[in-house]
Write a protein that holds these residues in place. Structure first.
Motif, PDB file in Angstrom:
ATOM      1  N   ASN A   1       9.534  -4.771   4.497  1.00  0.00           N
ATOM      2  CA  ASN A   1       9.156  -3.456   3.967  1.00  0.00           C
ATOM      3  C   ASN A   1       8.221  -3.679   2.786  1.00  0.00           C
ATOM      4  OD1 ASN A   1      10.882  -1.908   5.733  1.00  0.00           O
ATOM      5  ND2 ASN A   1      12.608  -2.618   4.506  1.00  0.00           N
ATOM      6  N   ILE A   2       6.983  -3.209   2.909  1.00  0.00           N
ATOM      7  CA  ILE A   2       5.941  -3.541   1.932  1.00  0.00           C
ATOM      8  C   ILE A   2       5.543  -2.321   1.111  1.00  0.00           C
ATOM      9  CG2 ILE A   2       3.626  -4.484   1.630  1.00  0.00           C
ATOM     10  CD1 ILE A   2       5.624  -6.475   2.801  1.00  0.00           C
ATOM     11  N   MET A   3       5.467  -2.523  -0.217  1.00  0.00           N
ATOM     12  CA  MET A   3       5.011  -1.479  -1.144  1.00  0.00           C
ATOM     13  C   MET A   3       3.826  -2.023  -1.948  1.00  0.00           C
ATOM     14  SD  MET A   3       7.049   0.452  -4.263  1.00  0.00           S
ATOM     15  CE  MET A   3       7.005  -0.978  -5.367  1.00  0.00           C
ATOM     16  N   PRO A   4       2.588  -1.677  -1.562  1.00  0.00           N
ATOM     17  CA  PRO A   4       1.435  -2.141  -2.341  1.00  0.00           C
ATOM     18  C   PRO A   4       1.392  -1.478  -3.714  1.00  0.00           C
ATOM     19  CG  PRO A   4       0.747  -0.555  -0.693  1.00  0.00           C
ATOM     20  CD  PRO A   4       2.193  -0.827  -0.436  1.00  0.00           C
TER      21      PRO A   4
ATOM     22  N   ILE B   1       9.459  -5.232  -0.704  1.00  0.00           N
ATOM     23  CA  ILE B   1       8.621  -6.248  -1.334  1.00  0.00           C
ATOM     24  C   ILE B   1       7.359  -5.588  -1.869  1.00  0.00           C
ATOM     25  CG2 ILE B   1       7.211  -8.291  -0.882  1.00  0.00           C
ATOM     26  CD1 ILE B   1       9.460  -8.799   1.391  1.00  0.00           C
ATOM     27  N   LYS B   2       7.098  -5.814  -3.153  1.00  0.00           N
ATOM     28  CA  LYS B   2       5.885  -5.276  -3.765  1.00  0.00           C
ATOM     29  C   LYS B   2       4.723  -6.210  -3.457  1.00  0.00           C
ATOM     30  CE  LYS B   2       5.006  -5.539  -8.292  1.00  0.00           C
ATOM     31  NZ  LYS B   2       4.923  -5.215  -9.743  1.00  0.00           N
TER      32      LYS B   2
ATOM     33  N   ALA C   1       6.089   2.626   0.806  1.00  0.00           N
ATOM     34  CA  ALA C   1       5.849   3.376  -0.426  1.00  0.00           C
ATOM     35  C   ALA C   1       4.643   2.736  -1.101  1.00  0.00           C
ATOM     36  CB  ALA C   1       7.062   3.334  -1.351  1.00  0.00           C
ATOM     37  N   VAL C   2       4.152   3.377  -2.161  1.00  0.00           N
ATOM     38  CA  VAL C   2       3.037   2.818  -2.925  1.00  0.00           C
ATOM     39  C   VAL C   2       3.345   2.958  -4.412  1.00  0.00           C
ATOM     40  CG1 VAL C   2       1.278   3.291  -1.171  1.00  0.00           C
ATOM     41  CG2 VAL C   2       1.777   5.011  -2.913  1.00  0.00           C
ATOM     42  N   GLY C   3       2.842   2.019  -5.196  1.00  0.00           N
ATOM     43  CA  GLY C   3       2.958   2.100  -6.645  1.00  0.00           C
ATOM     44  C   GLY C   3       1.625   2.521  -7.248  1.00  0.00           C
TER      45      GLY C   3
ATOM     46  N   TYR D   1      -6.219  -6.986  -1.748  1.00  0.00           N
ATOM     47  CA  TYR D   1      -6.080  -6.856  -0.304  1.00  0.00           C
ATOM     48  C   TYR D   1      -6.594  -5.497   0.163  1.00  0.00           C
ATOM     49  CZ  TYR D   1      -2.723 -10.601  -1.236  1.00  0.00           C
ATOM     50  OH  TYR D   1      -2.124 -11.746  -1.659  1.00  0.00           O
ATOM     51  N   SER D   2      -6.729  -5.377   1.483  1.00  0.00           N
ATOM     52  CA  SER D   2      -6.983  -4.078   2.100  1.00  0.00           C
ATOM     53  C   SER D   2      -5.721  -3.678   2.845  1.00  0.00           C
ATOM     54  CB  SER D   2      -8.158  -4.174   3.077  1.00  0.00           C
ATOM     55  OG  SER D   2      -7.756  -4.878   4.249  1.00  0.00           O
TER      56      SER D   2
END
Length: 221
Positions: free
Chosen positions: A162-165, A138-139, A184-186, A146-147
């Motif tokens: 599963n979070i991908m900021p 989930i992006k 992961a990060v974008g 957010y922080s």
């Protein structure tokens, strides 16, 4: 099995380059430099004019199954607002699909073809809905609202998410996001802004190398 392998490759890579440009040629150039710098997951957004041309060209040049690291990259599509766009991108070679919001019909299509889908969500309700639809990553978007503490808040009631900021992630806070539990990060404009301003696209490779190094360092902690 391919979907499972792709998800593993994306989370192992950890950094997704989110690329926007004025022409398909420009976004291909950005992608090549990002890959040379070590970012192996490339998201070409549909806001790029003739974006499908860029996806097709990059898909021909790079493969998620390549044994040669210089030819290995995972090419996906971003800003897919509907299933029609997602399907067109998949037929052009996109191996994953990203959207700015949760569109159930887009998720359904991607599940049908076993393609990883990462919809943007902002609330616990949206994230729960995404999980119920079978979303694997989930992006969290826009991340700059957010922080990193938001991930802990999400994982209280939804530890399986599963979070991908994406948006607002920088070299200075990437480590905090990863240590907070991001899979992961974008990375968007921060990766390409200097190159666009100066016309020197080698700066994308340099920034990509810095992000790759920061991600590896964060994972070791």
């Amino acid at each position: 099995m391919k979907k499972i392998k792709l998800l593993q490759q994306i989370t192992d890579a950890g950094v997704v380059a989110v690329l926007r440009a004025e022409t398909p040629e420009e976004v291909v150039q950005m992608a090549e430099q990002a890959i040379a710098g070590g970012i192996k997951v490339i998201e070409v957004t549909m806001t790029v004019p003739f974006a499908l041309r860029a996806i097709e060209e990059l898909a021909k040049r790079y493969s998620s199954s390549a044994q040669d690291d210089s030819r290995f990259a995972i090419i996906g599509v971003g800003t897919a607002l509907d299933p029609e766009t997602a399907r067109a991108a998949i037929l052009s070679g996109a191996e994953f699909v990203v959207g700015p919001s949760l569109n159930p019909r887009t998720v359904e299509l991607c599940n049908r073809y076993r393609v990883p889908i990462m919809p943007g969500c902002m609330t616990i309700q949206e994230i729960q809905n995404a999980l119920e639809l079978g979303v694997d990553i989930i992006k969290l978007f826009p991340g700059n609202l957010y922080s990193p503490a938001m991930i802990k808040a999400i994982k209280g009631p939804l530890p399986q998410a599963n979070i991908m900021p994406t948006g607002g992630v920088s070299l200075s806070n990437l480590g905090e996001w990863i240590q907070a539990g991001a899979v992961a990060v974008g990375i968007g404009s921060d990766l390409t802004a200097d190159a666009v301003k100066t016309g020197n696209y080698e700066l994308v490779a340099q920034k990509a190398a810095s992000y790759t190094e920061a991600y590896r360092a964060a994972k070791k902690k």
